[in-house]
Design a protein around this motif. Sequence first.
Motif, PDB file in Angstrom:
ATOM      1  N   TYR A  75       0.833  -1.320  -0.241  1.00 56.60           N
ATOM      2  CA  TYR A  75      -0.167  -0.153   0.033  1.00 56.60           C
ATOM      3  C   TYR A  75       0.481   1.344  -0.094  1.00 56.60           C
ATOM      4  O   TYR A  75       0.586   2.119  -0.181  1.00 56.60           O
ATOM      5  CB  TYR A  75      -0.806   0.092   1.022  1.00 56.60           C
ATOM      6  N   THR A  76       2.335   1.306   0.201  1.00 57.82           N
ATOM      7  CA  THR A  76       2.882   2.519  -0.157  1.00 57.82           C
ATOM      8  C   THR A  76       4.402   1.881  -0.703  1.00 57.82           C
ATOM      9  O   THR A  76       4.576   1.333  -0.274  1.00 57.82           O
ATOM     10  CB  THR A  76       3.129   3.056   1.540  1.00 57.82           C
ATOM     11  N   LEU A  77       4.821   2.917  -0.848  1.00 56.63           N
ATOM     12  CA  LEU A  77       6.747   2.310  -1.228  1.00 56.63           C
ATOM     13  C   LEU A  77       7.490   2.195  -0.653  1.00 56.63           C
ATOM     14  O   LEU A  77       8.084   1.355  -0.877  1.00 56.63           O
ATOM     15  CB  LEU A  77       6.510   3.275  -2.458  1.00 56.63           C
ATOM     16  N   ARG A 105      13.629   8.349  -5.056  1.00 55.20           N
ATOM     17  CA  ARG A 105      14.337   8.351  -5.059  1.00 55.20           C
ATOM     18  C   ARG A 105      15.453   6.804  -4.515  1.00 55.20           C
ATOM     19  O   ARG A 105      16.336   6.401  -5.085  1.00 55.20           O
ATOM     20  CB  ARG A 105      14.999   9.717  -3.674  1.00 55.20           C
ATOM     21  N   GLU A 106      15.359   6.338  -3.876  1.00 57.18           N
ATOM     22  CA  GLU A 106      15.715   4.779  -3.560  1.00 57.18           C
ATOM     23  C   GLU A 106      15.163   3.932  -4.627  1.00 57.18           C
ATOM     24  O   GLU A 106      16.340   3.454  -4.478  1.00 57.18           O
ATOM     25  CB  GLU A 106      15.130   4.375  -1.613  1.00 57.18           C
ATOM     26  N   GLN A 132      10.587  13.936 -12.062  1.00 59.25           N
ATOM     27  CA  GLN A 132      11.847  15.043 -11.284  1.00 59.25           C
ATOM     28  C   GLN A 132      12.898  14.886 -10.196  1.00 59.25           C
ATOM     29  O   GLN A 132      13.684  15.045  -9.759  1.00 59.25           O
ATOM     30  CB  GLN A 132      10.696  15.779 -10.894  1.00 59.25           C
ATOM     31  N   VAL A 133      12.225  13.466  -9.927  1.00 62.79           N
ATOM     32  CA  VAL A 133      13.672  12.652  -8.633  1.00 62.79           C
ATOM     33  C   VAL A 133      14.046  12.357  -9.321  1.00 62.79           C
ATOM     34  O   VAL A 133      15.798  12.976  -9.164  1.00 62.79           O
ATOM     35  CB  VAL A 133      12.592  11.716  -7.992  1.00 62.79           C
ATOM     36  N   THR A 134      14.844  12.030 -10.451  1.00 58.55           N
ATOM     37  CA  THR A 134      15.429  11.693 -10.962  1.00 58.55           C
ATOM     38  C   THR A 134      15.146  10.942 -12.365  1.00 58.55           C
ATOM     39  O   THR A 134      14.588  10.382 -12.980  1.00 58.55           O
ATOM     40  CB  THR A 134      16.105   9.101 -10.658  1.00 58.55           C
ATOM     41  N   PRO A 135      15.716  11.754 -12.899  1.00 57.01           N
ATOM     42  CA  PRO A 135      15.889  11.887 -14.826  1.00 57.01           C
ATOM     43  C   PRO A 135      15.898  10.670 -15.677  1.00 57.01           C
ATOM     44  O   PRO A 135      16.901   9.532 -15.032  1.00 57.01           O
ATOM     45  CB  PRO A 135      16.920  13.171 -14.798  1.00 57.01           C
ATOM     46  N   PRO A 136      15.535  10.601 -16.726  1.00 54.04           N
ATOM     47  CA  PRO A 136      15.652   9.208 -17.355  1.00 54.04           C
ATOM     48  C   PRO A 136      16.359   8.662 -17.460  1.00 54.04           C
ATOM     49  O   PRO A 136      16.368   7.406 -17.512  1.00 54.04           O
ATOM     50  CB  PRO A 136      14.364   9.003 -18.207  1.00 54.04           C
ATOM     51  N   GLY A 137      17.514   9.115 -18.342  1.00 55.73           N
ATOM     52  CA  GLY A 137      18.971   8.647 -18.331  1.00 55.73           C
ATOM     53  C   GLY A 137      19.774   8.553 -17.186  1.00 55.73           C
ATOM     54  O   GLY A 137      20.656   7.569 -17.499  1.00 55.73           O
ATOM     55  N   ARG A 139      18.912   6.218 -14.227  1.00 55.30           N
ATOM     56  CA  ARG A 139      17.590   4.846 -13.435  1.00 55.30           C
ATOM     57  C   ARG A 139      17.873   4.508 -14.453  1.00 55.30           C
ATOM     58  O   ARG A 139      17.590   4.664 -15.491  1.00 55.30           O
ATOM     59  CB  ARG A 139      16.620   5.697 -12.960  1.00 55.30           C
ATOM     60  N   PRO A 140      17.253   3.208 -13.342  1.00 56.65           N
ATOM     61  CA  PRO A 140      16.318   1.696 -14.331  1.00 56.65           C
ATOM     62  C   PRO A 140      15.347   2.226 -15.243  1.00 56.65           C
ATOM     63  O   PRO A 140      14.929   2.468 -14.336  1.00 56.65           O
ATOM     64  CB  PRO A 140      16.961   0.978 -13.435  1.00 56.65           C
TER      65      PRO A 140
END
Length: 401
Positions: A75-77, A105-106, A132-137, A139-140
Amino acid sequence: MSADRIALKERLDRATAHLETPVAAVDLAAFDDNADQLVARAQGKPLRVASKSVRCRTLLERVLARPGWRGVMAYTLPEAIWLVRSGVTADVLIAYPSVDRTAMRELTAEAKLADAITLMVDHPSHLDLVDQVTPPGDRPAVRLCLDLDSSWRPAGGLHMGVRRSPVHSAGQASALARRITARPGFRLVGMMSYEAQIAGLGDLPPGQALRGRAIRLMQSRSFPELVRRRAEAVAAVRQHADLEFVNGGGTGSVAATGADPAVTEVTAGSGLYGPTLFDAYSAWRPTPSAFFALSVVRRPAPRIATVLGGGWIASGPAEASRLPTPYLPEGLAFKPDEGAGEVQTPLLGAAAAALRPGDRVWFRHAKAGELCEHVNELQLVDGGSATPAPTYRGEGHAFLG
């Protein structure tokens, strides 16, 4: 009191006699039987366990080890990350959209988490937040599930069901899927549609025959409409993405949802504990397996026994159905002008006359996992003995607290 109830009370009392109240217990024989009954009703579809309804890692692991169960609906991340890191599962679908930037972010910093956890979305703004948290390039790829609204809208502004996703039609689902798949850094892997007006609404409300008939009529018309619309939406979304799963249902609709050809997996959780809200379902009633005990502390009158605590009220509309139910011994009821109190709860009835200070009264909660927000551990009762298992709270987690 029936022989079964007498035997249950004796077993719970004996297994927890060394503990002070309040104490919460789960009868493992009933828990396991409920798990098997749910599998038998699922029409061969795998069951995803709803962690919100269990909130105990030991019991999540127990049910996931049984045939027919696969994956967790969290129910939560933050909870999903914790379950993956602790080894409970490598397959978590989050039932609700998340805007937790710290947890996001984690998630995006570790491929193991990104591969195991699927976020729920129903609007492009959910994707914007991830970017906004992590740009596409950087992150997985983030796994996404599209939430299709399952409510029934028979005419005009009528709305039968809960207010969840704004995506209701196949066209709206297709449009969102197209936007998701056009965005870098995301993978649309699933769809979900939770038919709350069926799975989460009992059709035999006690003492409300007319309301029960109205609910059954609504459900008989709502479900065929959903089956048709869900199939159309799944077909439309599959034009844009290769879906790994289509999730639906809940304890109250396992058999019906499992029979829907568009659905590939069914969610269930409350049926493992068998809370009192599910006493109002005609299709299937789980065996009660989760209980909590409070001690009698005084006798203000010959037919009144007062227990310490008791105000363990369930979420939802403020009505009697959200109160806990005194269950063992039989024949107890709340005092109407006091109800279930935070510090003390007077109980009325013939059974109260036989209770003395120090005796225990066992209650059932109205909802499943919310019981675990009141205790640090559950006593897992197997025969005449009990083994403690920490709840989420007992492990220091209150994911919605």
